[in-house]
Design a protein around this motif. Structure first.
Motif, PDB file in Angstrom:
ATOM      1  N   THR A   1      -2.905   5.518   6.245  1.00 13.03           N
ATOM      2  CA  THR A   1      -2.298   5.304   4.670  1.00 13.03           C
ATOM      3  C   THR A   1      -3.289   6.109   3.591  1.00 13.03           C
ATOM      4  OG1 THR A   1      -1.493   3.270   5.379  1.00 13.03           O
ATOM      5  CG2 THR A   1      -1.723   3.568   2.836  1.00 13.03           C
TER       6      THR A   1
ATOM      7  N   THR B   1      -3.525   1.640  10.718  1.00 13.08           N
ATOM      8  CA  THR B   1      -2.669   1.589   9.653  1.00 13.08           C
ATOM      9  C   THR B   1      -3.577   2.017   8.182  1.00 13.08           C
ATOM     10  OG1 THR B   1      -1.821  -0.260  10.718  1.00 13.08           O
ATOM     11  CG2 THR B   1      -1.078   0.229   8.547  1.00 13.08           C
TER      12      THR B   1
ATOM     13  N   GLN C   1      -3.258  10.015   3.430  1.00 15.66           N
ATOM     14  CA  GLN C   1      -2.254  10.257   2.496  1.00 15.66           C
ATOM     15  C   GLN C   1      -3.000  10.770   1.171  1.00 15.66           C
ATOM     16  OE1 GLN C   1       1.623   8.746   2.438  1.00 15.66           O
ATOM     17  NE2 GLN C   1       1.053   7.324   4.284  1.00 15.66           N
TER      18      GLN C   1
ATOM     19  N   TRP D   1      -0.081  -4.566   3.373  1.00 16.59           N
ATOM     20  CA  TRP D   1       0.191  -3.703   4.189  1.00 16.59           C
ATOM     21  C   TRP D   1       1.599  -3.673   4.923  1.00 16.59           C
ATOM     22  CZ3 TRP D   1      -3.137   0.486   4.407  1.00 16.59           C
ATOM     23  CH2 TRP D   1      -4.417   0.011   4.113  1.00 16.59           C
TER      24      TRP D   1
ATOM     25  N   TRP E   1       0.887  -1.307   0.001  1.00 25.06           N
ATOM     26  CA  TRP E   1      -0.076   0.027   0.008  1.00 25.06           C
ATOM     27  C   TRP E   1       1.040   1.309   0.155  1.00 25.06           C
ATOM     28  CZ3 TRP E   1      -4.542  -0.285  -1.836  1.00 25.06           C
ATOM     29  CH2 TRP E   1      -5.327  -1.486  -1.531  1.00 25.06           C
ATOM     30  N   ASP E   2       2.095   1.217   0.691  1.00 28.77           N
ATOM     31  CA  ASP E   2       2.804   2.119   0.567  1.00 28.77           C
ATOM     32  C   ASP E   2       3.262   2.670  -0.812  1.00 28.77           C
ATOM     33  OD1 ASP E   2       2.831   2.895   3.196  1.00 28.77           O
ATOM     34  OD2 ASP E   2       4.411   1.612   3.714  1.00 28.77           O
TER      35      ASP E   2
END
Lengths: 311, 466
Positions: free
Chosen positions: B263, B259, B266, B324, B200-201
């Motif tokens: 995320t 988490t 953002q 994740w 996911w980042d």
């Protein structure tokens, strides 16, 4: 003194009453009234009675139904979501209704003035939106409000501007007001126009002889003569504003975050009842809303009538 | 893989996404296609050898079918049309009235009203997993164990099965399931030379890169969707909803929920997601013209692509859902639904109603639905090579079922839904949705949602533990 007087009055009063010759009660009248009363009770009183009955209970997913008296009313009166919803429709009422009625009046006067070319064309065109179902009208406006593919998007593209999103939380109430105004100007115009038509022409003749200007004719003859119609239209609009439901409910699918499930009192009652299974509390909210609407409509009527009498 | 959602794509002007999810604790891993993994699930062998009772039930169903009668079915699953046709052909004495009473919430509202009124209740209803608990709680569903449904335990993958069974009772037969995957527009990623994200980042980074390359391209669209949010929290390991009898806990402060919130925040803060509502014409257009580059959804999505986004055929591909934590392979369910037999159905023929449900979801109806693109929950079908090796023309010949099957096997355990999840979803946009249009954050929104839900639970008489 009062303690003495009271028993006397109490024991004394039945005596003269019983001596009074009793008129034989005639039941024949009721026989004629019967069918009407039965239907009236069934379709008008029973639903209200049932709602009140419902509002005194609480049905829980765990624990079933229990009688709780006026607890639902207490809860509603301190429910911030309910008051926020009521505040929202009140703002709507205060802003949208005057604009709509003013426009309707303007159009009615214009058509009535006899100076408009194609009078019946305008009359029917302005009335037309009222014939469009609210659902269709709202969908239509919803498409136009779209900032990506709608009319707003086209305007933005064509002029290279960035028109604010009509479906954003800040503007949504104005957008709904616009839809409602569009829908109901014609309807109110027709009420005003009908009232204007019945003013005796002799008054206009008299005014002409006196050399009154058109403006003077409007303020001194037309407006006072249609005062009753204005009061009626205002009351209808107040009721309509408090009952606001169709337009926000349909726009909700286009602006799910701007229009919450408690956007208007009616929507709140609806979502309580149908998504939350809180029928009893929904009935309470509906009753409170009904009472508030009646009180405000009544006050407006009182005021309107008094002014009418003065004039 | 067609499912609960696609009728909206074809016959409604207002589309709302209410993909189905599992309402109950997954007691066993959702080891879908891989029957081999089932041995890890201890309970699977139970209840298969009560031969006598099963035969009786079977014989009784047969006679009910021969005797015939009428049943009313409320469903919006489009593949059922063909199933009903075949069924009526095979059992000419039975007449099935298939009614589309709306999709998702609309149908639940109608159903709930019919139950309250005590009349006009259909005999069979299509209910998504996330909503099933609510109707079980209201005692509106017939326990199918009496017709021998418990025998079918091994027929289905454990996830869906645990969704329809509660204690000894079985309250529906699984129709489809929705293990999640990432659908992405390969054309868009290739054009802008961006790698398909695996975490996911990376997803957030990809979103930035795409926006930079072309301001008209968004990584995805989102205006606040309870189904997606809960599925992603599920994947992240969050367990915000805990139900134990009448005890209910709602808690969005666990690591998984946090988490997710951080995320996703953002993406919202940097305007990286397109503000397009799902299942609208705008949305289908955006999927078609490359405005939306990815979509996280259940395995029922491909049929929706084929029917709703025909123009982009060949552009899209399927990938495992981003993770994740780097190196993990966790997944979640998004969607899926069952057919349940209602108590007090209008034709008062529960046995016949069950016979239809069994035909549709365990018998010949399953293949009929698969042929039309539904993603089934029946183990036998899912592990067949024919199914796994199906090449999706729409996805450029990709064998997408392999990805879905793997995802199904990796669904995290321990998730449950609230017994009033339908209501919970209805107020999601009042609370969390505000993060999309104001300064509120997702985490504030989740907190507000939690408050609203615990208040509601307490009002409804549940024991709320903090």
């Amino acid at each position: 003194m009062t303690t003495l007087a009271e028993p006397v009055a109490e024991t004394g009063s039945p005596t003269p009453r019983s001596r009074r010759p009793r008129r034989r009660r005639s039941w024949i009248g009721w026989g004629f009234m019967g069918p009407f009363m039965a239907v009236f009770a069934l379709v008008f009183l029973a639903p209200i009675g049932y709602s009140i009955y419902l509002s005194l209970f609480r049905e829980q997913m765990v624990g079933g139904t229990s009688f709780i008296g006026l607890e639902n009313y207490q809860r509603a009166l301190s429910d911030p979501q309910f008051w926020a919803a009521l505040g929202r429709v009140s703002i709507f009422l205060a802003v949208q209704v005057p604009i709509m009625l003013f426009l309707a009046l303007l159009v009615a006067l214009a058509i009535d003035s006899g100076r408009l070319y194609g009078k019946s064309f305008f009359r029917i065109t302005i009335f037309m939106p009222y014939a469009v179902p609210a659902v269709v009208a709202t969908l239509m406006w919803g498409f136009m409000y779209g900032t990506r593919f709608g009319l707003v998007a086209n305007i933005n593209d064509a002029f290279g501007i960035s028109f604010p999103d009509p479906l954003s939380p800040d503007l949504i109430l104005i957008s709904i007001g616009n839809v409602v105004t569009w829908e109901f100007v014609g309807y109110n115009m027709l009420i005003f126009y009908a009232a204007l038509r019945v003013i005796p022409p002799s008054l206009y003749e008299a005014a002409e002889i006196d050399g009154a200007s058109q403006l003077r004719v409007i303020t001194s003859i037309k407006l006072p003569a249609i005062k009753g119609a204005i009061v009626i239209a205002t009351i209808f609009s107040i009721i309509g504003s408090f009952q606001l439901f169709n337009e926000p409910s349909i726009l909700q699918s286009l602006a799910p975050n701007a229009i919450t499930s408690s956007f208007t009192p009616n929507m709140y009652a609806f979502s309580l009842s149908f998504s939350g299974q809180q029928h009893n509390y929904a009935a309470t909210v509906a009753i409170i809303m009904g009472v508030i609407t009646m009180v405000i409509a009544y006050l407006v009527q009182l005021r309107g009538m008094r002014k009418g009498a003065e004039a | 893989m067609m499912s609960d959602t696609d009728m909206r794509g074809t016959d409604m002007t207002e589309y709302r996404h209410r993909a189905a999810r599992y309402p109950l604790a997954l007691t066993c891993s959702v080891g879908l296609a891989l029957a081999l993994t089932l041995s890890a699930c201890g309970s699977d062998d139970s209840g298969t050898s009560e031969g006598g009772a099963a035969d009786d039930a079977e014989a009784s169903l047969e006679s009910a079918l021969e005797e015939g009668g009428e049943i009313t079915v409320w469903a919006w699953e489009p593949t059922l049309d063909q199933v009903v046709e075949d069924f009526e052909e095979e059992y000419p004495e039975v007449s099935v009235d298939l009614v589309n009473a709306g999709s998702g919430d609309d149908q639940y509202t109608a159903l709930q009203n019919a139950i309250s009124a005590g009349s006009g209740i259909p005999d069979v209803a299509h209910i998504e997993y996330f909503a099933l608990a609510q109707f079980v709680h209201a005692e509106a569903l017939t326990d199918l164990a009496q017709f021998g449904a418990a025998e079918l335990e091994g027929t289905y993958t454990p996830g869906p099965w645990s969704s329809v069974s509660q204690g000894e009772g079985v309250y529906g037969l699984p129709m489809d399931s929705g293990p999640m995957a990432l659908f992405y527009n390969k054309e868009v990623f290739d054009t802008h030379d961006v790698d398909v994200p695996t975490t996911w980042d990376e997803y957030v980074d990809a979103a930035r890169e795409l926006q930079e390359a072309d301001p008209d391209v968004y990584i995805t669209s989102d205006t606040g969707d309870a189904g997606l949010a809960t599925s992603l929290i599920w994947q992240a390991g969050g367990q915000p909803f805990q139900v134990d009898g009448t005890e209910v806990t709602v808690d969005f402060t666990d690591e998984g929920s946090t988490t997710y919130a951080e995320t996703w925040q953002q993406l919202i803060d940097e305007d990286l997601v397109a503000p397009i509502n799902g299942w609208t014409d705008e949305w289908y257009q955006a999927l078609s013209d490359g405005t939306i580059a990815t979509l996280s959804a259940g395995a029922w999505m491909p049929a929706n692509f084929e029917s709703g986004v025909p123009g982009a055929s060949g552009d899209w591909r399927v990938a495992p859902l981003p993770q994740w934590e780097d190196g993990e392979s966790a997944s979640a369910e998004n969607g899926g639904s069952a057919l349940a037999v209602m108590r007090d159905g209008e034709n008062a023929n529960e046995e016949l109603a069950y016979a239809f449900v069994e035909y549709a979801n365990a018998g010949d109806g399953v293949q009929t639905k698969i042929d039309q693109g539904l993603f089934p929950a029946v183990v036998e079908k899912l592990e067949s090579d024919e199914f796994l090796e199906t090449e999706f023309e729409y996805f450029g010949g990709q064998q997408a079922n392999k990805i879905f099957a793997e995802s199904a096997a990796n669904v995290r355990e321990g998730w449950s839904y609230l017994p009033f999840q339908v209501y919970a979803h209805s107020i999601f946009n009042d609370t969390v949705g505000q993060a999309y249009v104001s300064d509120t954050t997702i985490s504030d929104g989740l907190h507000e949602w939690q408050e609203a839900l615990t208040t509601f639970a307490a009002d409804q008489g549940f024991d709320v533990s903090q």
